[in-house]
Design a protein around this motif. Sequence first.
Motif, PDB file in Angstrom:
ATOM      1  N   THR A 137       0.837  -1.213   0.000  1.00 20.08           N
ATOM      2  CA  THR A 137       0.000   0.000   0.000  1.00 20.08           C
ATOM      3  C   THR A 137       0.869   1.260   0.000  1.00 20.08           C
ATOM      4  O   THR A 137       0.590   2.228   0.685  1.00 20.08           O
ATOM      5  N   SER A 142      -2.090   3.673  -4.690  1.00 18.73           N
ATOM      6  CA  SER A 142      -3.134   4.671  -4.965  1.00 18.73           C
ATOM      7  C   SER A 142      -3.288   4.904  -6.466  1.00 18.73           C
ATOM      8  O   SER A 142      -4.411   5.032  -6.977  1.00 18.73           O
ATOM      9  N   LYS A 165      -0.042  -0.697   9.677  1.00 17.95           N
ATOM     10  CA  LYS A 165      -0.363   0.738   9.853  1.00 17.95           C
ATOM     11  C   LYS A 165      -0.438   1.430   8.501  1.00 17.95           C
ATOM     12  O   LYS A 165      -1.300   2.283   8.276  1.00 17.95           O
ATOM     13  N   ALA A 168      -3.749   0.555   6.933  1.00 17.57           N
ATOM     14  CA  ALA A 168      -4.883   1.269   7.548  1.00 17.57           C
ATOM     15  C   ALA A 168      -4.900   2.730   7.102  1.00 17.57           C
ATOM     16  O   ALA A 168      -5.961   3.280   6.772  1.00 17.57           O
ATOM     17  N   ALA A 169      -3.721   3.346   7.049  1.00 12.48           N
ATOM     18  CA  ALA A 169      -3.648   4.758   6.634  1.00 12.48           C
ATOM     19  C   ALA A 169      -4.054   4.898   5.166  1.00 12.48           C
ATOM     20  O   ALA A 169      -4.738   5.849   4.779  1.00 12.48           O
ATOM     21  N   ILE A 171      -6.158   2.992   3.522  1.00 11.85           N
ATOM     22  CA  ILE A 171      -7.618   2.856   3.414  1.00 11.85           C
ATOM     23  C   ILE A 171      -8.308   4.149   3.854  1.00 11.85           C
ATOM     24  O   ILE A 171      -9.249   4.620   3.199  1.00 11.85           O
ATOM     25  N   GLU A 172      -7.811   4.740   4.906  1.00  7.11           N
ATOM     26  CA  GLU A 172      -8.443   5.982   5.388  1.00  7.11           C
ATOM     27  C   GLU A 172      -8.398   7.065   4.304  1.00  7.11           C
ATOM     28  O   GLU A 172      -9.396   7.722   4.013  1.00  7.11           O
ATOM     29  N   ARG A 173      -7.217   7.198   3.665  1.00  2.00           N
ATOM     30  CA  ARG A 173      -7.069   8.209   2.603  1.00  2.00           C
ATOM     31  C   ARG A 173      -7.968   7.886   1.407  1.00  2.00           C
ATOM     32  O   ARG A 173      -8.666   8.749   0.881  1.00  2.00           O
ATOM     33  N   GLN A 175     -10.625   5.887   1.193  1.00  3.17           N
ATOM     34  CA  GLN A 175     -12.067   5.869   1.475  1.00  3.17           C
ATOM     35  C   GLN A 175     -12.636   7.291   1.396  1.00  3.17           C
ATOM     36  O   GLN A 175     -13.761   7.491   0.916  1.00  3.17           O
ATOM     37  N   ALA A 176     -11.844   8.268   1.815  1.00  2.00           N
ATOM     38  CA  ALA A 176     -12.300   9.662   1.739  1.00  2.00           C
ATOM     39  C   ALA A 176     -12.530  10.079   0.284  1.00  2.00           C
ATOM     40  O   ALA A 176     -13.484  10.782  -0.033  1.00  2.00           O
ATOM     41  N   PRO A 179     -15.990   7.171  -1.391  1.00  2.00           N
ATOM     42  CA  PRO A 179     -16.963   6.641  -0.435  1.00  2.00           C
ATOM     43  C   PRO A 179     -17.800   5.509  -1.037  1.00  2.00           C
ATOM     44  O   PRO A 179     -18.396   4.723  -0.309  1.00  2.00           O
ATOM     45  N   ASN A 185      -9.265  -4.255   4.932  1.00  2.00           N
ATOM     46  CA  ASN A 185      -7.860  -4.392   5.324  1.00  2.00           C
ATOM     47  C   ASN A 185      -7.646  -5.833   5.781  1.00  2.00           C
ATOM     48  O   ASN A 185      -8.139  -6.239   6.822  1.00  2.00           O
TER      49      ASN A 185
END
Length: 318
Positions: A137, A142, A165, A168-169, A171-173, A175-176, A179, A185
């Motif tokens: 990742t 991306s 980590k 997870a980071a 996915i957070e970026r 997903q924003a 949506p 994960n």
Amino acid sequence: MKQVSYDEVIEQLSFKESIQVMKDCFNDHENGTIAQRERMVEILPDGKDKNIFALMPAYLGEKRYFGAKIITAFPDNHSLNLPSHVGEVMLFDSQNGLPVALINANAITWIRTAAVSALATNFLAKEDSSILTLLGTGQQASSHLEAILCVRPIKVVRVYDLNQKAAAAFIERMQANHPELEFINSNNLREAVEHSDIVCTLTPSKEAFLEADFISAGTHINAIGTFTPTTRELKSELMVKGKVYIDDYEAALKESGDLLIPIAEGLMKEENIVGSLGELVTDKVAGRANIEEITIFDAVGLAVEDLCCAEYIYKKLK
Ligand SMILES: NC(=O)c1ccc[n+]([C@@H]2O[C@H](COP(=O)([O-])OP(=O)(O)OC[C@H]3O[C@@H](n4cnc5c(N)ncnc54)[C@H](O)[C@@H]3O)[C@@H](O)[C@H]2O)c1
């Protein structure tokens, strides 16, 4: 001479455009109207055995441009909050030899690598592919997500990274930005890839880690992460099980550990390569034949890709 920053490259070259630029590039490369020299990829003599310096020259023709990508790959740069691949593409005018532009190579590499994977995916993945797995990742994850969304109706994105980590980071970026997509994960490699439609291997792994048994019938794999004869991501049994396509015969047979190691083991022959991306683009070979076969696109990355993107950006800005 024009200098083009990272942000300007991203502004000028969308994923949709870059997939078309790469299609034209592979068409021209296959027809012999553009050319590249063997690239120099040196492991720096710093005792670390992993930091790379590469020089990648290409010539696009008399009325076009030529030049080289000059780039480094320092895998540990993330701990310094720096990108792992940095450098420039230097573009010269073929008519008078004058240097015309210096263009951020990190941005070009980020976009063109994923655009090439998306182009191959368009020939090789099932039409209705909806599950995408990203192994690794980092930066390429991306761009691969964005480029593959241009060619297939992805709904679910599974990710796997040794560094939980980082996953997870990521996915957070993502997903924003998306949506509409479901991100998963996975901390288990088999679960991440089983029954996936498209798997992208995007890691600097030295050892093969992707097992043949993990991959379900009908999956398409883009094997992107490694590009030296002694490093690879796919186990030999998987390379033997899949229908293998490459970006370029000459480059792949010099640089791809995914290919060269099973060939050295006597498990595969050069003749087992079904075709190149240039042959797919020019209809010389067929892509996916049915929904059962496992297809593999093994790419080492080519200088012509960088120079075609650089030319496109320069002409747009001129
Ligand atoms: N073929 C090409 O044209 C091309 C072009 C650009 C980059 N690359 C290569 O692609 C790879 C990814 O590039 P990037 O810029 O995203 O790198 P990056 O360093 O930003 O990210 C790599 C990620 O892979 C993870 N990782 C390492 N080993 C793993 C393993 N065995 N399983 C799961 N995750 C693992 C790391 O934790 C990291 O998050 C690199 O090796 C790079 O050299 C190839």
